[in-house]
Design a protein around this motif. Structure first.
Motif, PDB file in Angstrom:
ATOM      1  N   LEU A 627       0.862  -1.177   0.000  1.00  0.00           N
ATOM      2  CA  LEU A 627       0.000   0.000   0.000  1.00  0.00           C
ATOM      3  C   LEU A 627       0.897   1.225   0.000  1.00  0.00           C
ATOM      4  O   LEU A 627       1.858   1.283   0.773  1.00  0.00           O
ATOM      5  N   ALA A 628       0.614   2.191  -0.859  1.00  0.00           N
ATOM      6  CA  ALA A 628       1.500   3.347  -0.980  1.00  0.00           C
ATOM      7  C   ALA A 628       0.698   4.612  -1.217  1.00  0.00           C
ATOM      8  O   ALA A 628      -0.390   4.594  -1.789  1.00  0.00           O
ATOM      9  N   THR A 629       1.268   5.717  -0.759  1.00  0.00           N
ATOM     10  CA  THR A 629       0.727   7.035  -1.039  1.00  0.00           C
ATOM     11  C   THR A 629       1.896   7.989  -1.200  1.00  0.00           C
ATOM     12  O   THR A 629       3.003   7.731  -0.709  1.00  0.00           O
ATOM     13  N   GLY A 630       1.665   9.081  -1.913  1.00  0.00           N
ATOM     14  CA  GLY A 630       2.759  10.007  -2.135  1.00  0.00           C
ATOM     15  C   GLY A 630       2.311  11.302  -2.766  1.00  0.00           C
ATOM     16  O   GLY A 630       1.134  11.469  -3.125  1.00  0.00           O
ATOM     17  N   VAL A 631       3.273  12.201  -2.883  1.00  0.00           N
ATOM     18  CA  VAL A 631       3.045  13.514  -3.496  1.00  0.00           C
ATOM     19  C   VAL A 631       4.149  13.755  -4.514  1.00  0.00           C
ATOM     20  O   VAL A 631       5.342  13.598  -4.208  1.00  0.00           O
ATOM     21  N   ARG A 632       3.769  14.140  -5.724  1.00  0.00           N
ATOM     22  CA  ARG A 632       4.724  14.523  -6.760  1.00  0.00           C
ATOM     23  C   ARG A 632       4.786  16.046  -6.829  1.00  0.00           C
ATOM     24  O   ARG A 632       3.789  16.724  -6.657  1.00  0.00           O
ATOM     25  N   ASN A 633       5.971  16.562  -7.093  1.00  0.00           N
ATOM     26  CA  ASN A 633       6.197  18.008  -7.116  1.00  0.00           C
ATOM     27  C   ASN A 633       5.718  18.610  -5.791  1.00  0.00           C
ATOM     28  O   ASN A 633       4.837  19.475  -5.741  1.00  0.00           O
ATOM     29  N   LEU A 634       6.334  18.138  -4.731  1.00  0.00           N
ATOM     30  CA  LEU A 634       5.918  18.479  -3.372  1.00  0.00           C
ATOM     31  C   LEU A 634       5.884  19.986  -3.135  1.00  0.00           C
ATOM     32  O   LEU A 634       4.997  20.501  -2.445  1.00  0.00           O
ATOM     33  N   ALA A 635       6.829  20.728  -3.706  1.00  0.00           N
ATOM     34  CA  ALA A 635       6.900  22.181  -3.496  1.00  0.00           C
ATOM     35  C   ALA A 635       6.021  22.959  -4.459  1.00  0.00           C
ATOM     36  O   ALA A 635       6.032  24.192  -4.446  1.00  0.00           O
TER      37      ALA A 635
END
Length: 660
Positions: A627-635
């Motif tokens: 199971l995974a979650t994330g953010v791309r281009n965090l800034a």
């Protein structure tokens, strides 16, 4: 991860640059790989007759690279952008997508008309590996490998039942799903793959400044829908003999975001973008020393694009700039078929020989729904000979020679007809010296030189470019002389280092020449470009919980033929770095940084450098579940790799994967 970082032999992969080691559980479809030497090494063995970057399926999943373009962007020397047709395209050490062809299991996958394959339409979920050769590439690929070659290696099952299932959600109602199933029953195997993606578009950065053609928020007309299917049936009757027939189909619909510059905005939509192919591969032993490989293929490409008058996308545009003819629609119906036969021999002591013959026939038909507007056909033949010579226990010399001939067969146009041009030919040659510093081949020094060529595409020769250009059917072949000196190795356990110096001298480069007639340009062989660059990489395990990696590319291109004209699209430098942290058993975090330097988009416009940061958190509640979650281009960086086409701002995703 560099061309000198990771190596692919017939039997396996070694992924150094991103810290991924191939294991027996991650078998590679050896029938689909391209290599310089003849024998089949064991899984994970290194073949000093070839240097290539490799991305394994494990790497692609860890870094969440769902499309071919996203995957290739992990590599040093590669710059991936989105062009005006909403296509992911690449530059490899200064060579564009036309000069670096793409293959599936060694089978050419092309767009016959212009050579630009949309990398965003190809998903990676049914691949076991991506093999990238830069400059020095196997002659067995055939013609047009001016700057290298990219080979997508499909999966091959190893167990009685195996597979994986994944689902995902992301920003702007993006939904994804994949399914892979495989069975190996000893003397036969079956592999099935399917993937699906449906997205309403992508959000722009909050820092984006609205223009007349883009008001910010969700990018206008950026929706896309993709469905991909693949099927492979194989037979392994004895020993190393193997026979397989494969089928794939890619269907897509997509919008094409207009340029944020109103002067160049187009309001286009693609109701279908379809690629479909069937191919046969075989490998047969002819006694103790010889082996025969056969590749046969049929590949179809069909698409339609509609032009509209404005952002309402309701009224077709039938005249003026940005129109596609009297109906407002353009339809392509393209086909490629052909094959190759390769004889491999180890009969001579210390020599591994390959003799290959290629034939390829490509056809392009276009119409505007009222009548057929153009029909072009070419035939391409190649013959090549390669020899991998063992000079000593740790020293190997790889030599290659190839001759290619392109013969135009048909040129029919309802406007500005042109005569059928003459056939043209090209000869490629290369040599590489590979020295293993240790008995295991874990430390390697190498030097290569390769003279490569590319024939002009159908569009290069015959296109009016929406009535702004003059056709030039007499365009000649481009040539490049590619040099590389490199090292890759592991000086101590847990540490991998890589370094390469490369240079290319490109002559007869096809470039645009303005005002050949009033307000009309022409493509001509006027370019002479020098490319110099360096690639450095390091990957280190810091104890059991930390893994760090970084890769740097520096590149300088000099337009010798026209110093006042800028060379566009390639950043001056690229840096990637990642940190993987395992805070506890079953938990994993990954931080990935990408920085690309400034680049020119035209003689007068320079695009700024940019930096993005991605963050991912994964948990493994069971050995087969992730199971995974994330953010791309965090800034939420606001940047545009292509002028007028800003990239996505901050986006989120969640996904679940089950392997069995």
């Amino acid at each position: 991860m560099n061309a000198w970082t990771q190596r692919l032999s017939l039997g396996g992969l070694l992924g150094l640059g991103l810290g991924v080691q191939a294991t027996p559980a991650e078998q590679v479809y050896t029938l689909g790989t391209i290599t310089v030497s003849a024998p089949t090494p064991a899984l994970g063995a290194l073949d000093s007759g070839q240097v290539a970057s490799v991305l394994t399926s494990e790497t692609l999943r860890r870094f969440d690279r769902d499309t071919l373009g996203e995957a290739l962007d992990l590599l040093s020397g590669v710059s991936v952008t989105t062009n005006s047709r909403n296509e992911q395209t690449l530059d490899l050490r200064g060579f564009d997508a036309r000069q670096v062809p793409i293959f599936i299991d060694g089978i050419p996958v092309s767009v016959p008309y212009d050579g630009y394959l949309d990398l965003g339409r190809f998903t990676t979920t049914d691949l076991s590996a991506i093999q990238v050769a830069k400059g020095f590439s196997a002659m067995a690929y055939g013609a047009n490998t001016l700057g290298g070659a990219i080979n997508l290696v499909s999966r091959r099952p190893e167990r009685a039942l195996e597979g994986d299932l994944s689902v995902g959600l992301a920003a702007d109602h993006t939904r994804t799903g994949t399914l892979n199933l495989g069975t190996n029953q000893g003397q036969w195997y079956l592999q099935f793959g399917a993937s699906w993606r449906d997205s309403d578009g992508f959000p722009l950065s909050d820092d984006f400044q609205p223009t007349a053609t883009e008001d910010g928020g969700r990018r206008d007309n950026s929706d896309q829908r993709d469905a991909h299917l693949s099927l492979k049936l194989g037979w392994t009757p004895r020993g190393d003999d193997e026979y397989a027939i494969s089928y794939y189909r890619q269907h897509a619909t997509k919008g094409q975001p207009p340029s944020t510059d109103a002067r160049s905005a187009r309001y286009w939509r693609w109701p279908y973008w379809d690629k479909e192919g069937v191919y046969f591969l075989s490998r047969t032993a002819l006694g103790e020393h010889e082996r025969l490989r056969l590749r046969l293929y049929l590949d179809d490409y069909d698409n339609a694009v509609d032009a509209y008058t404005d952002a309402s996308y309701t009224t077709r545009k039938t005249s003026g700039r940005g129109s596609l003819g009297p109906s407002g629609r353009s339809i392509y119906d393209d086909r490629v078929f052909g094959g190759s036969i390769t004889l491999e021999s180890t009969r001579l002591d210390h020599h591994q020989l390959q003799l290959a013959l290629h034939h390829k026939h490509q056809r392009h038909h276009a119409d505007d729904t009222i009548e057929r507007t153009e029909a072009f056909e070419d035939a391409l033949n190649s013959i090549s000979l390669e020899d991998s010579i063992t000079l000593g226990p740790r020293l190997r010399l790889a030599l290659g020679l190839a001759h290619h001939r392109m013969r135009p067969l048909r040129v029919d146009k309802i406007s500005d007809p042109v005569a059928l041009p003459d056939a043209q030919s090209a000869t490629d040659a290369q040599a590489g010296l590979f020295w293993s510093l240790d008995a295991d081949g874990n430390d390697l020094l190498y030097a290569t030189v390769a003279r490569k060529s590319r024939f002009p595409t159908l569009k290069d020769r015959y296109s009016l470019r929406l009535d702004t250009a003059i056709p030039n059917p007499d365009l000649r072949t481009e040539h490049a002389l590619n040099y590389e000196l490199g090292y890759r190795g592991s000086p101590r356990p847990g540490l991998e280092l890589e370094a390469a110096l490369f240079a290319s001298s490109i002559t007869d480069l096809i470039q645009r020449v303005d005002d050949v007639e009033p307000d009309r340009y022409q493509m001509q062989n006027v370019g002479e470009v020098q490319v110099f660059g360096m690639e450095f990489g390091a990957n280190a395990d810091l104890g059991a919980r930390w893994q760090l990696g970084a890769h740097l590319t520096l590149i300088d291109r000099d337009n010798r033929s026209d110093p006042d004209r800028r060379l566009t699209g390639v950043p001056s430098h690229k840096l990637t770095a990642h940190a993987r942290f395992i805070p506890a058993e079953r938990w994993e975090t990954l931080l990935y940084l990408r920085h690309e330097g400034a680049r020119w988009s035209s003689d007068s416009e320079r695009l700024d450098a940019f930096t993005t940061l991605d963050l991912k958190l994964a948990v493994h509640p069971a050995s087969a579940v992730t199971l995974a979650t994330g953010v791309r281009n965090l800034a939420d960086s606001n940047y545009a790799p292509s002028a007028g086409y800003p990239a996505a701002g901050r986006t989120w995703f969640v996904e679940a994967n089950y392997r069995f």
